[in-house]
Design a protein around this motif. Structure first.
Motif, PDB file in Angstrom:
ATOM      1  N   THR A   1     -75.609  22.584  56.466  1.00  0.00           N
ATOM      2  CA  THR A   1     -74.612  21.535  56.259  1.00  0.00           C
ATOM      3  C   THR A   1     -73.654  21.835  55.109  1.00  0.00           C
ATOM      4  O   THR A   1     -72.448  21.697  55.268  1.00  0.00           O
ATOM      5  CB  THR A   1     -75.289  20.176  55.998  1.00  0.00           C
ATOM      6  OG1 THR A   1     -76.161  20.286  54.867  1.00  0.00           O
ATOM      7  CG2 THR A   1     -76.099  19.726  57.207  1.00  0.00           C
TER       8      THR A   1
ATOM      9  N   GLU B   1     -70.256  23.689  47.760  1.00  0.00           N
ATOM     10  CA  GLU B   1     -69.888  22.386  48.322  1.00  0.00           C
ATOM     11  C   GLU B   1     -70.839  21.292  47.861  1.00  0.00           C
ATOM     12  O   GLU B   1     -70.414  20.164  47.585  1.00  0.00           O
ATOM     13  CB  GLU B   1     -69.886  22.476  49.854  1.00  0.00           C
ATOM     14  CG  GLU B   1     -68.755  23.334  50.414  1.00  0.00           C
ATOM     15  CD  GLU B   1     -68.933  23.645  51.886  1.00  0.00           C
ATOM     16  OE1 GLU B   1     -67.940  24.039  52.521  1.00  0.00           O
ATOM     17  OE2 GLU B   1     -70.070  23.512  52.400  1.00  0.00           O
TER      18      GLU B   1
ATOM     19  N   ALA C   1     -69.817  17.982  45.734  1.00  0.00           N
ATOM     20  CA  ALA C   1     -70.087  16.650  46.261  1.00  0.00           C
ATOM     21  C   ALA C   1     -70.875  15.811  45.266  1.00  0.00           C
ATOM     22  O   ALA C   1     -70.580  14.628  45.053  1.00  0.00           O
ATOM     23  CB  ALA C   1     -70.854  16.756  47.583  1.00  0.00           C
TER      24      ALA C   1
ATOM     25  N   ARG D   1     -75.991  10.251  59.608  1.00  0.00           N
ATOM     26  CA  ARG D   1     -74.878  10.391  58.662  1.00  0.00           C
ATOM     27  C   ARG D   1     -75.110  11.545  57.700  1.00  0.00           C
ATOM     28  O   ARG D   1     -74.168  12.230  57.300  1.00  0.00           O
ATOM     29  CB  ARG D   1     -74.674   9.088  57.885  1.00  0.00           C
ATOM     30  CG  ARG D   1     -73.507   9.185  56.919  1.00  0.00           C
ATOM     31  CD  ARG D   1     -72.875   7.856  56.597  1.00  0.00           C
ATOM     32  NE  ARG D   1     -71.721   8.066  55.746  1.00  0.00           N
ATOM     33  CZ  ARG D   1     -71.733   7.892  54.427  1.00  0.00           C
ATOM     34  NH1 ARG D   1     -72.826   7.471  53.820  1.00  0.00           N
ATOM     35  NH2 ARG D   1     -70.644   8.101  53.711  1.00  0.00           N
TER      36      ARG D   1
ATOM     37  N   GLY E   1     -74.026  14.377  59.782  1.00  0.00           N
ATOM     38  CA  GLY E   1     -72.662  14.287  60.290  1.00  0.00           C
ATOM     39  C   GLY E   1     -71.595  14.315  59.219  1.00  0.00           C
ATOM     40  O   GLY E   1     -70.501  14.842  59.432  1.00  0.00           O
ATOM     41  N   ALA E   2     -71.883  13.737  58.059  1.00  0.00           N
ATOM     42  CA  ALA E   2     -70.920  13.728  56.948  1.00  0.00           C
ATOM     43  C   ALA E   2     -71.670  14.042  55.656  1.00  0.00           C
ATOM     44  O   ALA E   2     -71.797  13.201  54.764  1.00  0.00           O
ATOM     45  CB  ALA E   2     -70.234  12.367  56.854  1.00  0.00           C
ATOM     46  N   PRO E   3     -72.199  15.267  55.542  1.00  0.00           N
ATOM     47  CA  PRO E   3     -73.106  15.583  54.440  1.00  0.00           C
ATOM     48  C   PRO E   3     -72.483  15.489  53.051  1.00  0.00           C
ATOM     49  O   PRO E   3     -73.128  15.028  52.110  1.00  0.00           O
ATOM     50  CB  PRO E   3     -73.566  17.005  54.748  1.00  0.00           C
ATOM     51  CG  PRO E   3     -72.504  17.572  55.633  1.00  0.00           C
ATOM     52  CD  PRO E   3     -72.014  16.421  56.448  1.00  0.00           C
ATOM     53  N   ALA E   4     -71.227  15.916  52.904  1.00  0.00           N
ATOM     54  CA  ALA E   4     -70.598  15.865  51.582  1.00  0.00           C
ATOM     55  C   ALA E   4     -70.410  14.422  51.119  1.00  0.00           C
ATOM     56  O   ALA E   4     -70.710  14.083  49.970  1.00  0.00           O
ATOM     57  CB  ALA E   4     -69.263  16.606  51.600  1.00  0.00           C
ATOM     58  N   ASP E   5     -69.920  13.575  52.004  1.00  0.00           N
ATOM     59  CA  ASP E   5     -69.728  12.161  51.650  1.00  0.00           C
ATOM     60  C   ASP E   5     -71.062  11.497  51.345  1.00  0.00           C
ATOM     61  O   ASP E   5     -71.179  10.707  50.399  1.00  0.00           O
ATOM     62  CB  ASP E   5     -69.035  11.419  52.793  1.00  0.00           C
ATOM     63  CG  ASP E   5     -67.583  11.832  52.962  1.00  0.00           C
ATOM     64  OD1 ASP E   5     -67.032  12.436  52.017  1.00  0.00           O
ATOM     65  OD2 ASP E   5     -67.012  11.567  54.032  1.00  0.00           O
ATOM     66  N   ALA E   6     -72.078  11.810  52.160  1.00  0.00           N
ATOM     67  CA  ALA E   6     -73.392  11.203  51.954  1.00  0.00           C
ATOM     68  C   ALA E   6     -74.009  11.658  50.630  1.00  0.00           C
ATOM     69  O   ALA E   6     -74.595  10.857  49.896  1.00  0.00           O
ATOM     70  CB  ALA E   6     -74.313  11.559  53.113  1.00  0.00           C
TER      71      ALA E   6
ATOM     72  N   GLN F   1     -72.339   9.894  47.804  1.00  0.00           N
ATOM     73  CA  GLN F   1     -72.823   8.515  47.715  1.00  0.00           C
ATOM     74  C   GLN F   1     -74.186   8.469  47.032  1.00  0.00           C
ATOM     75  O   GLN F   1     -74.446   7.597  46.190  1.00  0.00           O
ATOM     76  CB  GLN F   1     -72.925   7.904  49.117  1.00  0.00           C
ATOM     77  CG  GLN F   1     -73.359   6.443  49.128  1.00  0.00           C
ATOM     78  CD  GLN F   1     -73.436   5.880  50.541  1.00  0.00           C
ATOM     79  OE1 GLN F   1     -72.853   6.422  51.485  1.00  0.00           O
ATOM     80  NE2 GLN F   1     -74.170   4.786  50.692  1.00  0.00           N
TER      81      GLN F   1
END
Length: 360
Positions: free
Chosen positions: A13, A18, A22, A338, A341-346, A349
């Motif tokens: 991911t 990265e 993040a 999630r 699917g959206a590892p950087a955003d997760a 968070q």
């Protein structure tokens, strides 16, 4: 507050770079005044060469080598002075296996080593980890000139017919060259804790095939160098570690190269908190993995260390045995869909939430 952020990749991911970015992005949302120091890490697996290049500089030479099933794949050799660094995952990584794992060969790693030697390197450091092959490093030996009465570069299935292996030409090829196996695991080549039993299933070898494939590697070791097959790290990268050790390589944890290259100990002493992480934080992390290595450096600097991970698969007692004060799971926070699917955003968070607890 000074925070050192030193994660590994989140396999499949996020790269280590990265992941570090993040974590930093999320942390800043909660604690914008904190001083963040990003130190992406690697243990010898995917990202090893990239992290070392960012830290040490040097020259990258592009080469083309054989993939696990013979197709040409791109790779690089990092040259820093007379030392070359190569990464087995670039040549035979799990993502490159597109056929039967029992016919996947490690030949491309031998070709990478040969390219480094041909380029004038006097020391070649081979990052092990993330391999999709399980051939005991037979393909590596073949690429460097080893001969046999059977086929060495046809994957583990071809080893069933190998009765004799002559390493003299391969050793001559490496004459005057110091070979170093940068291993992230301690497993021997065969047996209950060997390469096939421990890592075979993640490479696509069915549970019902484990015993036979392990038997092929046993026979190969008997034909080559049985004693070396029992050494720590011989099972690294599906047995590429064994091939390197049989050729006279010394062994050093890959995390140690990166720790030294990025001056992690010095940076940890300047920090108030150390944050590490990886895709799956479990007890195997103790075997040369990034979180354990980073936690050890933090402990020596008398700094607390916490981990952010895709999944946390250890309890508090095991966590502390690994030197980690607390570990936080992406899957528990946002769910598996999630997290993938959206590892950087997760991950950002999760870092934001963790900063509420740990930032001053």
């Amino acid at each position: 507050m000074r925070v050192l952020i030193a994660p590994d990749k989140f396999a499949g991911t996020l790269t280590a770079v990265e992941a570090a970015e993040a974590i930093a992005a999320g942390w800043r949302r909660q604690a914008p005044g904190d001083d963040l120091d990003l130190a992406p890490m690697a243990d010898g697996g995917p990202g090893f060469v990239d992290v070392l290049h960012a830290a040490l500089g040097g020259e990258l030479a592009a080469v083309t080598v054989s993939g696990p099933h013979g197709s040409p794949v791109p790779a690089v050799v990092l040259r820093v002075g007379e030392t070359a660094y190569v990464e087995s995952a670039q040549a035979v990584g799990l993502h490159l296996v597109d056929g039967d794992p029992e016919t996947a060969s490690s030949r491309g790693v031998g070709e990478l080593i040969l390219a480094a030697v041909t380029g004038g390197a006097r020391t070649v450091v081979v990052g092990l980890g993330g391999s999709g092959t399980n051939d005991g490093g037979a393909g590596v030996l073949a690429a460097l000139g080893a001969s046999s009465d059977g086929v060495l570069d046809g994957g583990p299935a071809a080893l069933a017919s190998v009765l004799q292996v002559d390493l003299s030409a391969a050793r001559a090829c490496l004459s005057g060259v110091a070979l170093v196996a940068a291993s992230d695991v301690d497993n021997p080549l065969t047996g209950l804790f060997g390469a096939t039993k421990t890592f075979g299933p993640q490479k696509g070898i069915g549970e019902e095939r484990i015993a036979e494939v392990d038997g092929w590697l046993e026979a190969f070791a008997t034909a080559t160098d049985r004693r070396t097959s029992l050494e720590k790290g011989a099972g690294a990268a599906g047995g590429i570690g064994y091939a390197l050790l049989a050729l006279g390589a010394s062994r050093r944890p890959g995390i140690d190269f990166v720790t030294d290259a990025v001056s992690l100990a010095e940076r940890a002493r300047r920090a108030d908190l150390v944050v590490t992480g990886e895709g799956a934080f479990d007890f195997s992390s103790r075997a040369g993995k990034v979180p354990y290595g980073v936690a050890g450096v933090a402990s020596e600097a008398l700094r607390p260390c916490i981990a952010l991970a895709g999944q946390v698969l250890v309890g508090s007692r095991e966590m502390r045995a690994l030197g980690i004060e607390s570990a936080y799971s992406l899957v528990e926070l946002v769910g598996e869909e999630r997290a993938l699917g959206a590892p950087a955003d997760a991950l950002a968070q999760l870092a934001e939430r963790v900063a509420r607890t740990w930032s001053r």
